[in-house]
Design a protein around this motif. Structure first.
Motif, mmCIF file in Angstrom:
data_model
loop_
_atom_site.group_PDB
_atom_site.id
_atom_site.type_symbol
_atom_site.label_atom_id
_atom_site.label_comp_id
_atom_site.label_asym_id
_atom_site.label_seq_id
_atom_site.Cartn_x
_atom_site.Cartn_y
_atom_site.Cartn_z
ATOM 1 N N ILE A 39 0.853 -1.186 0.000
ATOM 2 C CA ILE A 39 0.000 0.000 0.000
ATOM 3 C C ILE A 39 0.890 1.236 0.000
ATOM 4 C CG2 ILE A 39 -0.211 0.097 2.509
ATOM 5 C CD1 ILE A 39 -3.196 0.855 2.046
ATOM 6 N N ASN A 40 0.510 2.254 -0.789
ATOM 7 C CA ASN A 40 1.309 3.485 -0.822
ATOM 8 C C ASN A 40 0.681 4.540 0.087
ATOM 9 O OD1 ASN A 40 -0.803 4.653 -2.265
ATOM 10 N ND2 ASN A 40 0.272 4.619 -4.217
ATOM 11 N N GLU A 41 1.273 5.721 0.094
ATOM 12 C CA GLU A 41 0.807 6.779 1.002
ATOM 13 C C GLU A 41 -0.587 7.291 0.655
ATOM 14 O OE1 GLU A 41 3.275 8.320 -2.294
ATOM 15 O OE2 GLU A 41 3.762 6.979 -0.650
ATOM 16 N N LYS A 42 -1.066 7.062 -0.567
ATOM 17 C CA LYS A 42 -2.415 7.470 -0.976
ATOM 18 C C LYS A 42 -3.456 6.399 -0.661
ATOM 19 C CE LYS A 42 -0.725 10.273 -4.787
ATOM 20 N NZ LYS A 42 -0.698 10.434 -6.243
ATOM 21 N N GLY A 43 -2.998 5.257 -0.139
ATOM 22 C CA GLY A 43 -3.908 4.164 0.177
ATOM 23 C C GLY A 43 -4.152 3.218 -0.981
ATOM 24 N N GLU A 44 -3.429 3.385 -2.083
ATOM 25 C CA GLU A 44 -3.582 2.520 -3.249
ATOM 26 C C GLU A 44 -2.752 1.247 -3.059
ATOM 27 O OE1 GLU A 44 -3.945 6.238 -6.390
ATOM 28 O OE2 GLU A 44 -1.999 5.293 -6.028
ATOM 29 N N GLN A 45 -3.333 0.133 -3.468
ATOM 30 C CA GLN A 45 -2.654 -1.153 -3.326
ATOM 31 C C GLN A 45 -2.117 -1.608 -4.674
ATOM 32 O OE1 GLN A 45 -5.066 -4.147 -1.490
ATOM 33 N NE2 GLN A 45 -5.716 -2.810 0.171
ATOM 34 N N GLN A 74 8.993 -2.438 4.829
ATOM 35 C CA GLN A 74 8.270 -3.542 5.451
ATOM 36 C C GLN A 74 6.896 -3.112 5.948
ATOM 37 O OE1 GLN A 74 10.919 -5.126 8.432
ATOM 38 N NE2 GLN A 74 12.096 -6.288 6.936
ATOM 39 N N GLY A 75 6.793 -1.874 6.419
ATOM 40 C CA GLY A 75 5.513 -1.368 6.911
ATOM 41 C C GLY A 75 4.480 -1.171 5.817
ATOM 42 N N ALA A 76 4.910 -1.109 4.554
ATOM 43 C CA ALA A 76 3.986 -0.927 3.439
ATOM 44 C C ALA A 76 3.378 -2.246 2.970
ATOM 45 C CB ALA A 76 4.695 -0.247 2.273
ATOM 46 N N VAL A 77 3.921 -3.374 3.416
ATOM 47 C CA VAL A 77 3.411 -4.686 3.014
ATOM 48 C C VAL A 77 2.231 -5.038 3.920
ATOM 49 C CG1 VAL A 77 3.953 -7.136 2.769
ATOM 50 C CG2 VAL A 77 5.666 -5.425 2.174
#
Length: 129
Positions: A39-45, A74-77
C-alpha cells in the motif's frame, strides 16, 4: 577398551536420504515466489510478485522475474503469501516489457540466448521515404 564399529552398508541409506531431503528443500524453495500486497501513502494497493532477496533496516529487497531488485518498506506490506510459482522472465518477455515501458518508437533490442541488449533512443528516428 571400547570399540566402535562402523557399517557403511547400514549408514549409506540414511546418508543418502538426508542428502536427498536437503537438496529437495533447496530446489522447492527456489521454485517458489511470494506475492506481496503493498500500500502506498495514498492508500492505493499494488501487487508485487518475486522472491525475497534480502531484508533489513525496515525494508525488503524483492527480486522480480526480470531480475530487477525492488526495495519496499516492510511497513507498506499489508499481505504476503508464498503460493506463487517462480518463473523467471525469458529474454523475449524482457524485451517486450522494455519496449512497452519506453515505447516502440524509441526502443530497439537484440536477443542472444538468455541476454537482452537494449537501446533507448533520445528521439524517434526519421521516417524513410
Amino acid at each position: 577398551m571400547i570399540s566402535a564399529s562402523f557399517n557403511l552398508k547400514k549408514c549409506l541409506p540414511v546418508i543418502c536420504s538426508v542428502a536427498f531431503l536437503s537438496v529437495s528443500a533447496i530446489l522447492v524453495d527456489s521454485a517458489r515466489a511470494e506475492r506481496f500486497i503493498v500500500i502506498n501513502e495514498k492508500g492505493e494497493q499494488r501487487e508485487i510478485v518475486g522472491r525475497l532477496y534480502a531484508s533489513g533496516q525496515g525494508a525488503y529487497a524483492i527480486e522480480r522475474p526480470g531480475g530487477q531488485i525492488e526495495l519496499v518498506a516492510q511497513g507498506a506490506v499489508i499481505d504476503r503469501d508464498n503460493s506463487v510459482p517462480w518463473k523467471p522472465a525469458t529474454a523475449r518477455e524482457l524485451a517486450d516489457e522494455l519496449k512497452e515501458e519506453f515505447g516502440e518508437e524509441i526502443f530497439r533490442s537484440y536477443l542472444e540466448d538468455d541476454f537482452v541488449v537494449g537501446l533507448v533512443l533520445m528521439d524517434k528516428l526519421p521516417q524513410k521515404s
